[in-house]
Design a protein around this motif. Structure first.
Motif, PDB file in Angstrom:
ATOM      1  N   GLY A 118      -0.013   5.980  13.008  1.00 20.82           N
ATOM      2  CA  GLY A 118      -1.386   5.655  12.664  1.00 20.82           C
ATOM      3  C   GLY A 118      -1.458   4.953  11.325  1.00 20.82           C
ATOM      4  O   GLY A 118      -0.478   4.898  10.576  1.00 20.82           O
ATOM      5  N   ASP A 119      -2.623   4.399  11.037  1.00 19.16           N
ATOM      6  CA  ASP A 119      -2.886   3.692   9.786  1.00 19.16           C
ATOM      7  C   ASP A 119      -4.019   4.369   9.039  1.00 19.16           C
ATOM      8  O   ASP A 119      -4.925   4.952   9.650  1.00 19.16           O
ATOM      9  N   GLY A 120      -3.996   4.246   7.716  1.00 20.64           N
ATOM     10  CA  GLY A 120      -5.112   4.695   6.903  1.00 20.64           C
ATOM     11  C   GLY A 120      -6.309   3.779   7.103  1.00 20.64           C
ATOM     12  O   GLY A 120      -6.196   2.684   7.669  1.00 20.64           O
TER      13      GLY A 120
ATOM     14  N   SER B 120       1.333   2.602   9.590  1.00 21.04           N
ATOM     15  CA  SER B 120       2.169   3.034  10.719  1.00 21.04           C
ATOM     16  C   SER B 120       2.382   4.544  10.809  1.00 21.04           C
ATOM     17  O   SER B 120       2.489   5.077  11.892  1.00 21.04           O
ATOM     18  N   LYS B 121       2.452   5.244   9.691  1.00 22.54           N
ATOM     19  CA  LYS B 121       2.634   6.700   9.688  1.00 22.54           C
ATOM     20  C   LYS B 121       1.659   7.323   8.698  1.00 22.54           C
ATOM     21  O   LYS B 121       1.568   6.898   7.546  1.00 22.54           O
TER      22      LYS B 121
ATOM     23  N   LEU C 138       0.816  -1.211   0.000  1.00 24.38           N
ATOM     24  CA  LEU C 138       0.000   0.000   0.000  1.00 24.38           C
ATOM     25  C   LEU C 138       0.851   1.264   0.000  1.00 24.38           C
ATOM     26  O   LEU C 138       2.006   1.253   0.421  1.00 24.38           O
ATOM     27  N   LYS C 139       0.239   2.359  -0.442  1.00 28.10           N
ATOM     28  CA  LYS C 139       0.916   3.654  -0.538  1.00 28.10           C
ATOM     29  C   LYS C 139       1.129   4.251   0.846  1.00 28.10           C
ATOM     30  O   LYS C 139       0.179   4.470   1.596  1.00 28.10           O
ATOM     31  N   SER C 140       2.363   4.551   1.144  1.00 31.65           N
ATOM     32  CA  SER C 140       2.690   5.127   2.444  1.00 31.65           C
ATOM     33  C   SER C 140       2.038   6.486   2.642  1.00 31.65           C
ATOM     34  O   SER C 140       1.765   7.207   1.678  1.00 31.65           O
ATOM     35  N   ARG C 141       1.754   6.797   3.873  1.00 30.20           N
ATOM     36  CA  ARG C 141       1.252   8.091   4.353  1.00 30.20           C
ATOM     37  C   ARG C 141      -0.176   8.428   3.899  1.00 30.20           C
ATOM     38  O   ARG C 141      -0.725   9.439   4.289  1.00 30.20           O
TER      39      ARG C 141
ATOM     40  N   ASN D 250       4.286  -1.102   3.163  1.00 26.04           N
ATOM     41  CA  ASN D 250       4.359   0.068   2.296  1.00 26.04           C
ATOM     42  C   ASN D 250       5.233  -0.262   1.098  1.00 26.04           C
ATOM     43  O   ASN D 250       6.017  -1.204   1.119  1.00 26.04           O
ATOM     44  N   GLU D 251       5.101   0.554   0.081  1.00 25.18           N
ATOM     45  CA  GLU D 251       5.951   0.366  -1.086  1.00 25.18           C
ATOM     46  C   GLU D 251       7.406   0.518  -0.711  1.00 25.18           C
ATOM     47  O   GLU D 251       8.296   0.026  -1.270  1.00 25.18           O
TER      48      GLU D 251
END
Length: 144
Positions: free
Chosen positions: A126-128, A112-113, A102-105, A143-144
């Motif tokens: 945090g998570d999306g 996680s962030k 999944l795409k970070s941020r 994350n990627e």
């Protein structure tokens, strides 16, 4: 042209933007060759929970604020994010996907962030929305 998934040991769900789809909030992609190759090999299926939730592309950027998802204009789009995560999760279940990249941020896919809700570029733990749903179901996410 026929569509069928090859028999594979592990099937991934991946963020559509990482697969080269222009589904990011700004109408661009975040293409990642590793993810694109997994899709080409029939080992991954791309999804965009935000589009699945009915949000347009492009769209105002969004961040999670006190458990709600707000866009940069202050509009609450939490229902769209939840509906999109639920629809994307249906694919996970139908396909028997075991892992996700999944795409970070991202407020949907971040692991996680994520951005802190101030639209200033600051990150917090945090998570999306979609990432959290996958984790809760025991799907391995990265994350990627």
């Amino acid at each position: 042209m026929r569509f069928h998934l090859m028999e594979v040991t592990t099937l991934y769900i991946v963020s559509g933007c990482l697969a080269g789809l222009r589904c990011r909030y700004d109408g661009k992609d975040s293409a990642d060759e590793r993810v694109i190759n997994l899709v080409r090999e029939g080992r991954a299926v791309p999804v965009c929970p935000e589009q699945f939730g009915g949000l347009p592309t492009p769209r105002p950027s969004c961040e999670i604020v006190d458990g709600r998802v707000l866009n940069a204009d202050g509009m609450d789009v939490s229902d769209n994010f939840l509906r999109g995560a639920e629809e994307a999760f249906k694919l996970v279940e139908m396909l028997g996907a075991e892992k996700a990249i999944l795409k970070s941020r991202s407020p949907s896919c971040g692991i996680s962030k994520i951005y802190d809700g101030t639209f200033s570029g600051n990150l917090v733990d945090g998570d999306g929305v979609f990432a959290a749903m996958l984790k809760k179901a025991g799907i391995e996410v990265e994350n990627e």
